[in-house]
Each structure stands twice: as structure tokens, then as C-alpha cells.
Enzyme design. Sequence first.
Site, PDB file in Angstrom:
ATOM      1  N   THR A   4       0.847  -1.188   0.000  1.00  0.00           N
ATOM      2  CA  THR A   4       0.000   0.000   0.000  1.00  0.00           C
ATOM      3  C   THR A   4       0.887   1.244   0.000  1.00  0.00           C
ATOM      4  OG1 THR A   4      -1.938   1.012   1.051  1.00  0.00           O
ATOM      5  CG2 THR A   4      -0.266   0.154   2.541  1.00  0.00           C
ATOM      6  N   ASN A   5       0.319   2.407   0.258  1.00  0.00           N
ATOM      7  CA  ASN A   5       1.117   3.636   0.329  1.00  0.00           C
ATOM      8  C   ASN A   5       0.607   4.514   1.463  1.00  0.00           C
ATOM      9  OD1 ASN A   5      -1.021   5.441  -0.709  1.00  0.00           O
ATOM     10  ND2 ASN A   5      -0.810   4.150  -2.510  1.00  0.00           N
ATOM     11  N   ARG A   6       1.179   5.688   1.603  1.00  0.00           N
ATOM     12  CA  ARG A   6       0.935   6.490   2.806  1.00  0.00           C
ATOM     13  C   ARG A   6      -0.269   7.434   2.705  1.00  0.00           C
ATOM     14  NH1 ARG A   6       5.741   9.757   4.198  1.00  0.00           N
ATOM     15  NH2 ARG A   6       4.449  10.274   5.977  1.00  0.00           N
ATOM     16  N   ALA A  21      -4.601   7.624  -4.202  1.00  0.00           N
ATOM     17  CA  ALA A  21      -3.237   7.209  -4.529  1.00  0.00           C
ATOM     18  C   ALA A  21      -3.313   5.728  -4.899  1.00  0.00           C
ATOM     19  CB  ALA A  21      -2.321   7.424  -3.337  1.00  0.00           C
TER      20      ALA A  21
END
Length: 428
Positions: free
Chosen positions: A207-209, A295
Site C-alpha cells: 500500500t502507500n501512505r 493514490a
Amino acid sequence: MLKGKTVILGVSGGIAAYKAAALASALKQGGAEVYVLMTEHAKEFIGPATFEGLTGHRVISDTFRSEEFLIPHIRLAAMADLFLVAPATANIIAKLSAGIADDMLTSTFIAATCPKLVVPAMNVNMYENPATQDNLDRLRQRGIVVLEPAVGHLAEGSVARGKMPEPSVLYRMAEYMIGCNKDLAGKKILITAGPTREPLDPVRYLTNRSTGKMGYALAKAAAMRGAETVLVSGPVHDAGDGVDNALLTGGGGNASDSVLLPAGVKRVPVQTAAEMAEAVKKESRDADCVIMAAAVADFRPLRQEPEKIKKAKLKQETDPETGVRGYSLSLERTEDILAWLGAHRQPGQKLAGFSMETENLLENSRRKLVEKQVDLIAANSLKKAGAGFGTDTNIVTLIRQEGERELPLLSKEETAQEILNELFAETE
Ligand code: CTP
């Protein structure tokens, strides 16, 4: 958001009256002038002095005695931008529905022509009684917004429907009802927010932030401006206050990376980029505008293992360049949803995306505008203080074919308003 607005808060005699104090305070802090009208029974639960201290105005209960106004019910009704009754007991609901005007609250309610919001809170049997339900239906038929009570601990000790939603939820509802001009009424706006999660196995994912703050701010702005707003949301940290309501969920909380579902927004929760693509393709068919603030993960594991990957079973490889022994992960590209939208644009549909870069911000963002065939790219640099993941502010350059506009450091809510202004400039 409520600056310059006058809100009347009617408080009737239920145990939830204590929560009305926090609501009065939130409305005042939001910029509204708040006048509290209490029934005599409400004073059994909370004192007028509390509201007077919070709002700076005398509480009025008696139609014939007010230090501030002559003919107070008519004067206040004429000033009001919103009339909120919270908590609304079965008795006050019956009176409002029948048009009875025997005290300050009920007389002002019947004299007011502004938007009205009634918030029932009572014992579950009183709430479910057909008399109460009929009265609420009559209010709804007259265009009065009635909130469904939440399920929670009631005064008698049981957990059932009848609890007043948290003040933060009511505040957002007030903002939604009167906070903005409804210049986007009649339009459908689809927004995506948050990260996506790409599973490796049942336990792990990539995943991402992203926290979803920018997308949620956009959804809030669109809904407040009257658009039918659909939010396709990846997994975010919802500060939720457990309100089970068709119009409202979420609220409360203050964790810095958490978001609140804005009032009037339909949320479609998704996990993976593929699920997001599917939801966006479906919801975008009749959307006047799509804004991709999510995102979206650009890659996902090539294989998703049905069982947990055991480290003992993994093969080590040697990196040919460094000679270091390690493990490698095979990835594949996810579908570029924004590019798909650009290639399958509905007639007249507006498309916008975001671009987050650590270098060559404008150059790369201009390229995305062309490659993805969209109307607007909101470009933000991860390296600027006040911009990027998790913050409440952003510094964005709005890039279109016709030109560029650099916005100053703004809150994400203000940035959202600017993005909508830019996209809908010609219709304003
Ligand atoms: N986007 C998308 N589908 C993807 C990836 C991104 O719709 N699979 C959207 C994002 O929501 C955002 C925009 O495309 O609006 C960002 O474009 P992208 O090229 O993915 O940006 P970066 O990841 O920053 O690009 P790069 O990999 O070139 O750095």
C-alpha cells in the site's frame, strides 16, 4: 464555514440535552450566531446558563419575555438560516408535526421559513411508536430533514436505536445544509480517495501512505455545493462515531491521520486498485465530473497466494549487480484508471487527477495532463512543507492546457474548493 449564519438551536427535555451544549459550542466556533430556545422540560436536564456562556446570547423559553427581542419568536424566525431541534423528544415532535405553538420553541419553529433539521432522541419504544413515526413522516413530507437516531446505550441501560448522533455529526449536517451556495446542484461528481491495498497473501499487502484527506475534503466541498457526490474510497482511518444513518456515517475522533465521511456523500468502499477501477467505471457512466484523488497503487503482486507465505519456503536469489543474497517480489501494473477515464470520456464530462512528485513536478504533471487526456492535474510536491500525505494543508499548482495557477498554502478544504472552482469556472 458557518460564518455570517444564524442558527436557532431548539432544545427539548431529553437526557441528550447535555450533548446540545457541545453542539452549541461547535456551531459558535464554526462562525455562526447561535440562539438557544429551551422548553421548560429541557431545563430539568441542563441549565440555561451553560448555553448562555457558550453562545453569548440569553436562552429564550417564554414567548412573552425576552431581554434581547421584541416579539422574539417572529424576530428570531426571520433571522434564522437554520433551525435545529436537538434533542427532539416524542412530545416536541408531536407538537411540531401538529403545528402547535404553545411556547417559544414551537412558536418560533412554525414562524420560521428557513431549512429545518429535527434530531429525535428517546427511548426505542417511544421512537418506534406509530404515533411518533407518523409525526416524523409528516415533518419529512414538509421538507424538514429528520435524522435517524443512532443505535447506542440508552438511559434505561439497553443498547437500542434512540441515541442522539454526536454533536460533530450534527455540526457537519448543519454545514452541509447551509454552509455553501448550492451552485453544483444537479451535477453528479465522482471522487476517489485514499490508498489501495494489493494483497500478497491473506495476511500481507502493498500500500502507500495516503490518508484520504484530500479526497474526503473534495467530497465534502462537492456535497456542500449541492452536487450528488459519490466517494469511492480505499481503506482509510475513519474516526467514525458509529452513526448508522443513510445520510451520515462517521464523525468524531481527532487522530491526525483519520478522516470523517462528510454529510450527504455516498461512500463506495474498495480495497484494491482493481475494485476501485470497477467502481469508478460503473459510477462514472452518468457523472458530470470525476476527480481521481486516490493514490492508486501502480503495481500489485503478480501472484496472490491463497495461504500465508512461509518464509522457510521462499527461495533466495543473488543480485547480479551487488552480489547480495535476498528475496524478490514479482509485480504487475495495475490499470491506470484516470487514463481509462480519459480514453472513455462521456460527452461533456470533466476529468481531473492529482500528481505527486518529489522532482520535476510541473514537467511530469504537464505530461500526465496530456497522456491521460484530462482537463486538470492538481500537482503537489512531496518536498514542500505543508503539502502531501497526512497533512491538513496542501500547496498545489492547478495545471490545464490553457494555463497554470499556483495556489498558496491552503487547508485541504480550501484547496478542494479551488479545484471545484477551476473545473466549474464557466458555469459559475
Ligand atoms: N491513477 C489512476 N490509476 C492508477 C494510478 C494512478 O487513476 N493505476 C491516478 C491517480 O489517482 C492520480 C493520477 O493518476 O490522479 C496520478 O498519476 P500517476 O501517473 O499514477 O502518478 P504517479 O504515480 O505520481 O506517476 P509516476 O509513476 O509517473 O511517478
